[in-house]
Scaffold this motif. Structure first.
Motif, PDB file in Angstrom:
ATOM      1  N   LEU A 105       0.836  -1.202   0.000  1.00 36.82           N
ATOM      2  CA  LEU A 105       0.000   0.000   0.000  1.00 36.82           C
ATOM      3  C   LEU A 105       0.869   1.251   0.000  1.00 36.82           C
ATOM      4  CD1 LEU A 105      -2.658   1.518   0.186  1.00 36.82           C
ATOM      5  CD2 LEU A 105      -2.626   1.169   2.679  1.00 36.82           C
ATOM      6  N   GLY A 106       1.852   1.293   0.887  1.00 39.80           N
ATOM      7  CA  GLY A 106       2.750   2.448   0.914  1.00 39.80           C
ATOM      8  C   GLY A 106       3.482   2.609  -0.397  1.00 39.80           C
ATOM      9  N   ALA A 107       3.929   1.480  -0.966  1.00 39.05           N
ATOM     10  CA  ALA A 107       4.629   1.532  -2.251  1.00 39.05           C
ATOM     11  C   ALA A 107       3.713   2.036  -3.353  1.00 39.05           C
ATOM     12  CB  ALA A 107       5.167   0.145  -2.601  1.00 39.05           C
ATOM     13  N   ALA A 108       2.449   1.607  -3.335  1.00 37.71           N
ATOM     14  CA  ALA A 108       1.495   2.038  -4.361  1.00 37.71           C
ATOM     15  C   ALA A 108       1.287   3.544  -4.311  1.00 37.71           C
ATOM     16  CB  ALA A 108       0.164   1.317  -4.172  1.00 37.71           C
ATOM     17  N   ILE A 109       1.206   4.096  -3.100  1.00 35.91           N
ATOM     18  CA  ILE A 109       1.028   5.543  -2.943  1.00 35.91           C
ATOM     19  C   ILE A 109       2.232   6.290  -3.513  1.00 35.91           C
ATOM     20  CG2 ILE A 109       0.837   7.401  -1.251  1.00 35.91           C
ATOM     21  CD1 ILE A 109      -0.743   5.406   0.519  1.00 35.91           C
ATOM     22  N   VAL A 110       3.428   5.797  -3.187  1.00 33.73           N
ATOM     23  CA  VAL A 110       4.647   6.430  -3.692  1.00 33.73           C
ATOM     24  C   VAL A 110       4.707   6.351  -5.217  1.00 33.73           C
ATOM     25  CG1 VAL A 110       7.171   6.317  -3.725  1.00 33.73           C
ATOM     26  CG2 VAL A 110       5.927   6.019  -1.571  1.00 33.73           C
ATOM     27  N   LEU A 111       4.388   5.175  -5.770  1.00 32.96           N
ATOM     28  CA  LEU A 111       4.479   4.995  -7.222  1.00 32.96           C
ATOM     29  C   LEU A 111       3.434   5.826  -7.955  1.00 32.96           C
ATOM     30  CD1 LEU A 111       5.265   1.188  -7.372  1.00 32.96           C
ATOM     31  CD2 LEU A 111       6.739   3.033  -8.169  1.00 32.96           C
ATOM     32  N   ASP A 112       2.241   5.965  -7.387  1.00 32.03           N
ATOM     33  CA  ASP A 112       1.237   6.824  -8.018  1.00 32.03           C
ATOM     34  C   ASP A 112       1.779   8.250  -8.155  1.00 32.03           C
ATOM     35  OD1 ASP A 112      -0.551   4.772  -8.219  1.00 32.03           O
ATOM     36  OD2 ASP A 112      -1.742   5.331  -6.464  1.00 32.03           O
ATOM     37  N   ARG A 113       2.457   8.715  -7.109  1.00 30.00           N
ATOM     38  CA  ARG A 113       3.031  10.063  -7.153  1.00 30.00           C
ATOM     39  C   ARG A 113       4.173  10.140  -8.174  1.00 30.00           C
ATOM     40  NH1 ARG A 113       7.489  11.768  -4.924  1.00 30.00           N
ATOM     41  NH2 ARG A 113       7.631  10.033  -3.440  1.00 30.00           N
ATOM     42  N   LEU A 114       5.019   9.110  -8.194  1.00 29.72           N
ATOM     43  CA  LEU A 114       6.164   9.133  -9.110  1.00 29.72           C
ATOM     44  C   LEU A 114       5.733   9.048 -10.574  1.00 29.72           C
ATOM     45  CD1 LEU A 114       8.666   6.852  -7.144  1.00 29.72           C
ATOM     46  CD2 LEU A 114       8.837   9.329  -7.518  1.00 29.72           C
ATOM     47  N   LEU A 115       4.680   8.289 -10.859  1.00 31.84           N
ATOM     48  CA  LEU A 115       4.216   8.193 -12.246  1.00 31.84           C
ATOM     49  C   LEU A 115       3.691   9.538 -12.748  1.00 31.84           C
ATOM     50  CD1 LEU A 115       2.396   4.723 -12.323  1.00 31.84           C
ATOM     51  CD2 LEU A 115       4.657   5.294 -13.206  1.00 31.84           C
ATOM     52  N   ALA A 116       3.197  10.369 -11.834  1.00 32.28           N
ATOM     53  CA  ALA A 116       2.707  11.701 -12.217  1.00 32.28           C
ATOM     54  C   ALA A 116       3.804  12.763 -12.159  1.00 32.28           C
ATOM     55  CB  ALA A 116       1.551  12.105 -11.297  1.00 32.28           C
ATOM     56  N   ASP A 117       4.991  12.376 -11.710  1.00 32.56           N
ATOM     57  CA  ASP A 117       6.113  13.309 -11.571  1.00 32.56           C
ATOM     58  C   ASP A 117       6.634  13.702 -12.970  1.00 32.56           C
ATOM     59  OD1 ASP A 117       8.875  14.281 -11.181  1.00 32.56           O
ATOM     60  OD2 ASP A 117       8.632  13.609  -9.116  1.00 32.56           O
ATOM     61  N   PRO A 118       6.900  14.985 -13.211  1.00 35.41           N
ATOM     62  CA  PRO A 118       7.428  15.408 -14.528  1.00 35.41           C
ATOM     63  C   PRO A 118       8.711  14.683 -14.923  1.00 35.41           C
ATOM     64  CG  PRO A 118       6.727  17.315 -13.245  1.00 35.41           C
ATOM     65  CD  PRO A 118       6.667  16.134 -12.316  1.00 35.41           C
ATOM     66  N   ARG A 119       9.467  14.198 -13.928  1.00 37.09           N
ATOM     67  CA  ARG A 119      10.713  13.491 -14.245  1.00 37.09           C
ATOM     68  C   ARG A 119      10.454  12.189 -14.993  1.00 37.09           C
ATOM     69  NH1 ARG A 119      13.504  12.928  -8.535  1.00 37.09           N
ATOM     70  NH2 ARG A 119      11.298  12.603  -7.965  1.00 37.09           N
ATOM     71  N   ALA A 131       8.555  11.718 -17.508  1.00 35.31           N
ATOM     72  CA  ALA A 131       8.551  11.968 -18.953  1.00 35.31           C
ATOM     73  C   ALA A 131       9.956  12.135 -19.518  1.00 35.31           C
ATOM     74  CB  ALA A 131       7.712  13.198 -19.259  1.00 35.31           C
ATOM     75  N   LYS A 132      10.926  12.395 -18.648  1.00 32.93           N
ATOM     76  CA  LYS A 132      12.295  12.608 -19.110  1.00 32.93           C
ATOM     77  C   LYS A 132      13.082  11.302 -19.262  1.00 32.93           C
ATOM     78  CE  LYS A 132      12.510  17.249 -17.094  1.00 32.93           C
ATOM     79  NZ  LYS A 132      13.197  18.157 -16.147  1.00 32.93           N
ATOM     80  N   LEU A 133      12.518  10.194 -18.775  1.00 38.12           N
ATOM     81  CA  LEU A 133      13.176   8.897 -18.959  1.00 38.12           C
ATOM     82  C   LEU A 133      13.100   8.477 -20.409  1.00 38.12           C
ATOM     83  CD1 LEU A 133      11.702   6.933 -15.899  1.00 38.12           C
ATOM     84  CD2 LEU A 133      13.888   8.159 -15.998  1.00 38.12           C
ATOM     85  N   ASP A 134      14.030   7.623 -20.808  1.00 31.44           N
ATOM     86  CA  ASP A 134      13.900   7.092 -22.167  1.00 31.44           C
ATOM     87  C   ASP A 134      12.787   6.046 -22.196  1.00 31.44           C
ATOM     88  OD1 ASP A 134      14.904   4.529 -21.390  1.00 31.44           O
ATOM     89  OD2 ASP A 134      16.968   5.164 -21.783  1.00 31.44           O
ATOM     90  N   ALA A 135      12.419   5.581 -23.389  1.00 37.20           N
ATOM     91  CA  ALA A 135      11.253   4.695 -23.543  1.00 37.20           C
ATOM     92  C   ALA A 135      11.416   3.400 -22.755  1.00 37.20           C
ATOM     93  CB  ALA A 135      11.035   4.399 -25.025  1.00 37.20           C
ATOM     94  N   ALA A 136      12.605   2.809 -22.792  1.00 46.99           N
ATOM     95  CA  ALA A 136      12.812   1.540 -22.094  1.00 46.99           C
ATOM     96  C   ALA A 136      12.655   1.716 -20.592  1.00 46.99           C
ATOM     97  CB  ALA A 136      14.196   0.974 -22.426  1.00 46.99           C
ATOM     98  N   GLU A 137      13.175   2.833 -20.056  1.00 45.03           N
ATOM     99  CA  GLU A 137      13.076   3.077 -18.617  1.00 45.03           C
ATOM    100  C   GLU A 137      11.631   3.324 -18.192  1.00 45.03           C
ATOM    101  OE1 GLU A 137      17.462   5.123 -17.792  1.00 45.03           O
ATOM    102  OE2 GLU A 137      15.784   6.350 -18.528  1.00 45.03           O
ATOM    103  N   ARG A 138      10.890   4.132 -18.969  1.00 45.32           N
ATOM    104  CA  ARG A 138       9.481   4.375 -18.632  1.00 45.32           C
ATOM    105  C   ARG A 138       8.681   3.075 -18.677  1.00 45.32           C
ATOM    106  NH1 ARG A 138       7.214   7.642 -22.664  1.00 45.32           N
ATOM    107  NH2 ARG A 138       9.177   7.778 -23.800  1.00 45.32           N
ATOM    108  N   SER A 139       8.982   2.235 -19.646  1.00 40.18           N
ATOM    109  CA  SER A 139       8.280   0.953 -19.765  1.00 40.18           C
ATOM    110  C   SER A 139       8.560   0.068 -18.559  1.00 40.18           C
ATOM    111  CB  SER A 139       8.706   0.249 -21.058  1.00 40.18           C
ATOM    112  OG  SER A 139       8.017  -0.959 -21.233  1.00 40.18           O
ATOM    113  N   ASP A 140       9.830   0.048 -18.115  1.00 40.56           N
ATOM    114  CA  ASP A 140      10.178  -0.757 -16.936  1.00 40.56           C
ATOM    115  C   ASP A 140       9.479  -0.239 -15.677  1.00 40.56           C
ATOM    116  OD1 ASP A 140      11.784  -2.538 -18.287  1.00 40.56           O
ATOM    117  OD2 ASP A 140      13.637  -1.413 -17.918  1.00 40.56           O
ATOM    118  N   VAL A 141       9.427   1.078 -15.523  1.00 37.27           N
ATOM    119  CA  VAL A 141       8.769   1.649 -14.352  1.00 37.27           C
ATOM    120  C   VAL A 141       7.289   1.285 -14.348  1.00 37.27           C
ATOM    121  CG1 VAL A 141       8.083   3.803 -13.227  1.00 37.27           C
ATOM    122  CG2 VAL A 141      10.426   3.526 -14.065  1.00 37.27           C
TER     123      VAL A 141
END
Length: 505
Positions: A62-76, A78-88
């Motif tokens: 649950l704590g991890a899900a909250i953190v990841l929801d925030r990170l997925l919306a983080d402007p950073r 979008a700055k990852l390359d395609a492979a990194e965004r896909s892995d995340v």
């Protein structure tokens, strides 16, 4: 279409590849060594994602899900390359699955594949969801693409491979393509060669006219039961010499055991090698050794409240094999005790179905119908094989209790499953002494290119355990069925029956 239950996607995600923590390296792979350039913003972002995954792996999804929801919306992001965004996104899907957010997990997997079509990990996980939703075509396509993009051995569990293979039963071309990919990437089950899978692969190759590829497949089949299947089938006469010790099931049995003993010494503990070794000893008839090698496990299981989740599969199957060894030794009380332990020591989120059905089958064979019925109470989400296996036991119970309504329901399920599980349907017919119908079913199996070798294996003259009380009549009827002229004629057309001082299963 089958709906996913709250726990199904979590289970399936865990079966197809590494646990959540296993994805940490993938999303934090850009971490820079101290001798390299200074860490970038991307490195810091990926490190935060990795920390969230470690949090989930530690039990706080649950704590991890909250953190990841925030990170997925983080402007950073979008700055990852395609492979990194896909892995995340793939890792975030795993955490969403752990939170039983099935639709969100599926959405993230689809996004991961759209961003990076070569993300094999995401495709395998997406294939699992498609298998659950009864979309075998889409699942097979994703598996084939994932295998093409995999480096080394693909991260596919035996459950995933087996379930997909069953779903593709009527699609030989796709089934062949999936198995070819697994074969080319040297897929194994925890280091153990999947000889039964390669036997199916060899049959598909023969049927597809790929005769130049069969020899290479046979090189990776060196175990007694598969070789009995191949030797009995006339389609393989051109590929193996019957007087060659390499294809002698008895010699193969000893080679198989010797290899597994070495592997067990190199990788000691409760693992797939130990499970396979116990099964190999069962085929050879070394029943007392099976009892001995599982004694300490049984003692520890009696004292434990639950198994370690990562060991629940090997523990459950080792205890299940211990039960079968006692059964073949005629020690029924000990067999029941071991089977009860197998059920108890299986992770509730794992494969409890097989062990509970085996317990129910044991009770039914001992003429304990109410206990057999109780052992199956509450079973759900069964595969086609599981449904027909349960129906066969339910028919035994109904006949013992003179329960006409239950017998009718069981017959209907067995009839509905007769194409997927002809052996269960035939055994149901034998239970009711419908010998002509049973013969017709067996002859149809022998005529079916993919079912033939299974039927031939059952027909071989092998060692048999002393029948339990409710097995005496069934065993007699099976022997009578084997001797029928129409069955014998059907066998001669496609294969042969030989004698082996081995158990077939």
């Amino acid at each position: 279409m089958t709906c996913r239950t709250g726990t199904t996607l979590v289970l399936l995600l865990s079966l197809c590849a590494a646990p959540v923590a296993g994805a940490t390296a993938a999303v934090s792979g850009a971490s820079v060594d101290a001798t390299d350039a200074a860490p970038t913003a991307n490195d810091a972002f990926l490190a935060e994602v990795g920390a969230a995954l470690q949090q989930a792996d530690g039990g706080d999804s649950l704590g991890a899900a909250i953190v990841l929801d925030r990170l997925l919306a983080d402007p950073r992001m979008a700055k990852l390359d395609a492979a990194e965004r896909s892995d995340v996104l793939t890792s975030a899907a795993m955490v969403a699955g752990a939170q039983k957010q099935d639709d969100l997990a599926l959405q993230r997997l689809q996004q991961a594949v759209a961003i990076n079509p070569h993300n094999a990990n995401a495709r395998l996980r997406l294939a699992w969801t498609q298998m659950v939703d009864e979309q075998p075509d889409a699942a097979a396509d994703n598996v084939i693409l994932a295998l093409a993009d995999s480096d080394g051995e693909p991260a596919m569990s035996v459950e995933m491979v087996g379930h997909l293979d069953l779903l593709l039963k009527d699609q030989p071309a796709k089934r062949l393509a999936v198995l070819q990919g697994l074969f080319d990437h040297h897929w194994k089950i925890d280091g153990v060669e999947p000889v039964e899978v390669w036997t199916e692969f060899a049959i598909l190759q023969v049927e597809a006219g790929q005769r130049d590829k069969v020899a290479a497949t046979l090189e990776r089949i060196d175990a007694p039961a598969p070789l009995m299947r191949l030797r009995a089938d006339k389609r393989f006469d051109r590929y193996l010499r019957r007087d060659d010790p390499r294809y002698d099931p008895v010699a193969a049995s000893r080679r198989h055991i010797d290899r597994l003993r070495v592997d067990a010494m190199l990788s000691p503990g409760l693992n797939e090698t130990a499970v396979e070794l116990s099964a190999a000893l069962m085929v050879a008839g070394d029943l007392e050794e099976v009892v001995g090698m599982t004694a300490r496990l049984a003692d520890a299981s009696r004292e434990a409240t639950s198994p370690p989740p990562e060991l629940s599969r090997p523990i459950g199957w080792m205890l299940d094999t211990r039960s079968r060894a006692f059964r073949r030794l005629g020690k029924t009380d000990e067999a029941v005790d071991a089977q009860l332990l197998a059920v108890r020591m299986t992770d509730p989120e794992g494969d409890t179905v097989s062990h509970r059905l085996n317990l129910a089958g044991l009770y039914a064979a001992l003429h304990r119908p109410l206990m057999a019925r109780g052992a199956m109470k509450g079973l759900g989400d069964l595969s086609a094989y599981g449904k027909s296996g349960r129906a066969l036991i339910e028919l035994q119970i109904a006949l013992q209790l003179n329960d006409a309504a239950a017998a009718t329901r069981a017959r209907e399920q067995l009839f509905a499953s007769r194409v997927d599980t002809p052996g269960h349907y035939r055994d149901g017919l034998l239970l009711e002494n419908r010998m002509d119908d049973a013969a017709a079913g067996l002859i149809a199996q022998l005529a079916d290119p993919m079912e033939r070798s299974f039927a031939l294996l059952e027909l071989q003259d092998t060692r048999e355990a002393p029948p339990l009380p409710e097995e005496v009549l069934l065993t007699a009827r099976w022997k009578q069925l084997k001797q029928r002229p129409d069955v014998q004629a059907a066998v001669r057309r496609v294969g042969r029956i030989e004698s082996y001082p081995l158990f077939s299963y």
